[in-house]
Design a protein around this motif. Sequence first.
Motif, short mmCIF file in Angstrom:
data_model
loop_
_atom_site.label_atom_id
_atom_site.label_comp_id
_atom_site.label_asym_id
_atom_site.label_seq_id
_atom_site.Cartn_x
_atom_site.Cartn_y
_atom_site.Cartn_z
N LEU A 44 -0.63 -2.04 -10.74
CA LEU A 44 -0.81 -0.87 -9.89
C LEU A 44 -2.30 -0.56 -9.85
CD1 LEU A 44 0.94 1.12 -8.28
CD2 LEU A 44 0.93 2.62 -10.29
N LEU A 45 -2.87 -0.63 -8.65
CA LEU A 45 -4.28 -0.33 -8.45
C LEU A 45 -4.42 1.10 -7.93
CD1 LEU A 45 -7.25 -1.50 -8.32
CD2 LEU A 45 -6.79 -1.83 -5.88
N LEU A 46 -5.21 1.91 -8.62
CA LEU A 46 -5.46 3.30 -8.23
C LEU A 46 -6.95 3.49 -8.00
CD1 LEU A 46 -3.26 5.08 -10.93
CD2 LEU A 46 -2.59 4.45 -8.61
N GLY A 47 -7.30 4.22 -6.95
CA GLY A 47 -8.71 4.44 -6.69
C GLY A 47 -8.92 5.60 -5.75
N VAL A 61 0.86 -1.19 0.00
CA VAL A 61 0.00 0.00 0.00
C VAL A 61 0.89 1.24 0.00
CG1 VAL A 61 -1.90 1.20 1.15
CG2 VAL A 61 -1.72 -1.30 1.30
N LEU A 62 0.99 1.89 -1.14
CA LEU A 62 1.87 3.05 -1.24
C LEU A 62 1.20 4.34 -0.80
CD1 LEU A 62 1.74 4.59 -4.57
CD2 LEU A 62 1.73 2.13 -4.78
N LEU A 63 -0.12 4.42 -0.95
CA LEU A 63 -0.84 5.62 -0.52
C LEU A 63 -2.27 5.23 -0.17
CD1 LEU A 63 0.41 8.44 -0.33
CD2 LEU A 63 -0.77 9.05 -2.44
N GLY A 64 -2.82 5.86 0.87
CA GLY A 64 -4.18 5.57 1.27
C GLY A 64 -4.30 4.26 2.03
N THR A 65 -5.47 3.64 1.95
CA THR A 65 -5.79 2.45 2.73
C THR A 65 -6.36 1.36 1.84
OG1 THR A 65 -6.27 3.83 4.66
CG2 THR A 65 -7.11 1.59 4.70
N LEU A 66 -5.93 0.12 2.08
CA LEU A 66 -6.45 -1.05 1.37
C LEU A 66 -6.61 -2.19 2.36
CD1 LEU A 66 -7.13 -2.38 -1.42
CD2 LEU A 66 -4.75 -3.18 -1.44
N ASP A 67 -7.83 -2.72 2.44
CA ASP A 67 -8.11 -3.89 3.28
C ASP A 67 -7.57 -3.71 4.70
OD1 ASP A 67 -9.18 -6.38 3.79
OD2 ASP A 67 -7.43 -7.48 3.08
N GLY A 68 -7.73 -2.50 5.24
CA GLY A 68 -7.33 -2.23 6.61
C GLY A 68 -5.89 -1.80 6.80
N ALA A 69 -5.06 -1.90 5.77
CA ALA A 69 -3.65 -1.48 5.86
C ALA A 69 -3.51 -0.06 5.33
CB ALA A 69 -2.76 -2.42 5.06
N ALA A 70 -2.88 0.83 6.12
CA ALA A 70 -2.80 2.25 5.77
C ALA A 70 -1.36 2.67 5.54
CB ALA A 70 -3.42 3.10 6.88
N SER A 71 -1.11 3.33 4.42
CA SER A 71 0.21 3.89 4.12
C SER A 71 0.50 5.06 5.06
CB SER A 71 0.26 4.36 2.67
OG SER A 71 1.36 5.22 2.44
N PRO A 72 1.78 5.26 5.42
CA PRO A 72 2.13 6.44 6.22
C PRO A 72 2.16 7.74 5.41
CG PRO A 72 4.10 5.18 5.70
CD PRO A 72 2.94 4.38 5.20
N GLY A 73 2.03 7.66 4.09
CA GLY A 73 2.06 8.86 3.26
C GLY A 73 0.85 9.76 3.51
N THR A 74 1.07 11.07 3.51
CA THR A 74 0.01 12.04 3.77
C THR A 74 -0.93 12.12 2.58
OG1 THR A 74 1.48 13.33 5.16
CG2 THR A 74 -0.47 14.45 4.33
N THR A 75 -2.24 12.06 2.84
CA THR A 75 -3.24 12.23 1.80
C THR A 75 -4.24 13.30 2.22
OG1 THR A 75 -4.61 10.45 2.73
CG2 THR A 75 -3.04 9.85 0.99
N TYR A 76 -4.93 13.88 1.22
CA TYR A 76 -5.87 14.96 1.47
C TYR A 76 -7.27 14.64 0.97
CZ TYR A 76 -1.73 17.63 2.66
OH TYR A 76 -0.57 18.07 3.27
N THR A 77 -7.44 13.49 0.31
CA THR A 77 -8.75 13.00 -0.09
C THR A 77 -8.75 11.49 0.12
OG1 THR A 77 -8.01 12.73 -2.38
CG2 THR A 77 -9.16 14.78 -1.84
N PRO A 78 -9.91 10.86 0.28
CA PRO A 78 -9.95 9.40 0.40
C PRO A 78 -9.52 8.74 -0.91
CG PRO A 78 -11.98 10.40 1.23
CD PRO A 78 -11.24 11.47 0.49
N LEU A 79 -8.44 7.97 -0.85
CA LEU A 79 -7.93 7.33 -2.06
C LEU A 79 -7.09 6.12 -1.69
CD1 LEU A 79 -4.74 8.24 -1.98
CD2 LEU A 79 -5.53 10.23 -3.22
N VAL A 80 -6.62 5.42 -2.72
CA VAL A 80 -5.70 4.30 -2.52
C VAL A 80 -4.80 4.17 -3.74
CG1 VAL A 80 -7.26 2.55 -3.53
CG2 VAL A 80 -5.52 1.85 -1.88
N GLY A 81 -3.55 3.82 -3.46
CA GLY A 81 -2.61 3.38 -4.49
C GLY A 81 -1.95 2.13 -3.94
N ALA A 82 -2.02 1.02 -4.67
CA ALA A 82 -1.47 -0.24 -4.18
C ALA A 82 -0.76 -0.97 -5.30
CB ALA A 82 -2.57 -1.12 -3.59
N ASP A 83 0.40 -1.52 -4.99
CA ASP A 83 1.19 -2.30 -5.93
C ASP A 83 0.87 -3.77 -5.67
OD1 ASP A 83 3.56 -3.86 -6.92
OD2 ASP A 83 4.21 -1.87 -7.51
N LEU A 84 0.17 -4.40 -6.61
CA LEU A 84 -0.26 -5.79 -6.46
C LEU A 84 0.78 -6.73 -7.07
CD1 LEU A 84 -4.01 -5.46 -7.58
CD2 LEU A 84 -2.97 -4.88 -5.37
#
Length: 322
Positions: A256-259, A173-196
């Motif tokens: 790369l999953l973006l949402g 999880v590079l940014l945001g939250t996926l399946d309960g795991a949260a990136s430490p990167g700062t975000t300003y809107t609800p989103l996710v970036g994950a490397d599958l």
Amino acid sequence: MSNLDQRPAPTLCGAAHHTGPVRVLQEGRRVPLGESTVVRRLLPTLGRRMVGAWCFVDHYGPDDITDAPGMRVPPHPHIGLQTVSWLHAGEVVHRDSLGSLRVIGPRQLGLMTSGRAIAHSEESPRPHRDAPILHGAQLWVALPDEHRHTAPAFEFHAELPRVTGGGGLSATVLLGTLDGAASPGTTYTPLVGADLTLAAGTDARLPLEPDFEYAALTISGESEIDGVRLAPGSLLYLGEGRQDLPVRADTEAAVLLLGGLPFEEQLLMWWNFVGRTRQEIERARDDWAAGARFGTVEGYEGPPLAAPPLPPTPLKPRGRAR
């Protein structure tokens, strides 16, 4: 990370809006970046301008840069966005006008928040015989109106959370939250970036947020996302309203999953700026040309990028629907 186009067209962001799951496949267009790197630009395109707050996606490599300059992007300005550097192979040296100096390696997060104004450069280390292959993605996240004038910042996170969902699928999880795991990167809107990461024989379902819209970019190998086969460098827009996502792969692959929540604000993107009006973009361009506001990037060997001229055409708001 930069848009080096010397005749950039202004783009009013907001894609065709879908209220349910879809499968829209699009190929990237090839765009030169720096002296020797060619990228596949997947956002914005004629068909889609954003996925959540993600408003710009370049995929590059794998390129053998043993006898080439590699990535060399001179100092350039940004406003109104965050940049995300994400590598699968190679290294990139980040410098910015805050004085940050960081070598970013594979699956390490380099996250820069431009806010009201920042300048930075990116280049492959020299010599790069220890990292001869360059492969990764560069992305922008649009800042919402209430945060787009925030103070500039740079973050580096070498360790990121991982999700193991079974069936051969794992995710960073590079940014945001996926399946309960949260990136430490700062975000300003609800989103996710994950490397599958998909092992050979993967057959799994990844839990999603039904309020988010999503897209999947195959970085390497061939994957099958919701029944659609993706070759490297292809972006599949998936729409909204999904509880989960079927993922398959016969051989090893990376996706790369973006949402994110659909970004309802109207944005004007031109060159390396994300704003709201032509006047705002024009002021940022003039400030960069005058050497004001953005600061100085120290340590890069070479001149900064010159801003291209603004187009004479007027800009008319159009919203999300094209």
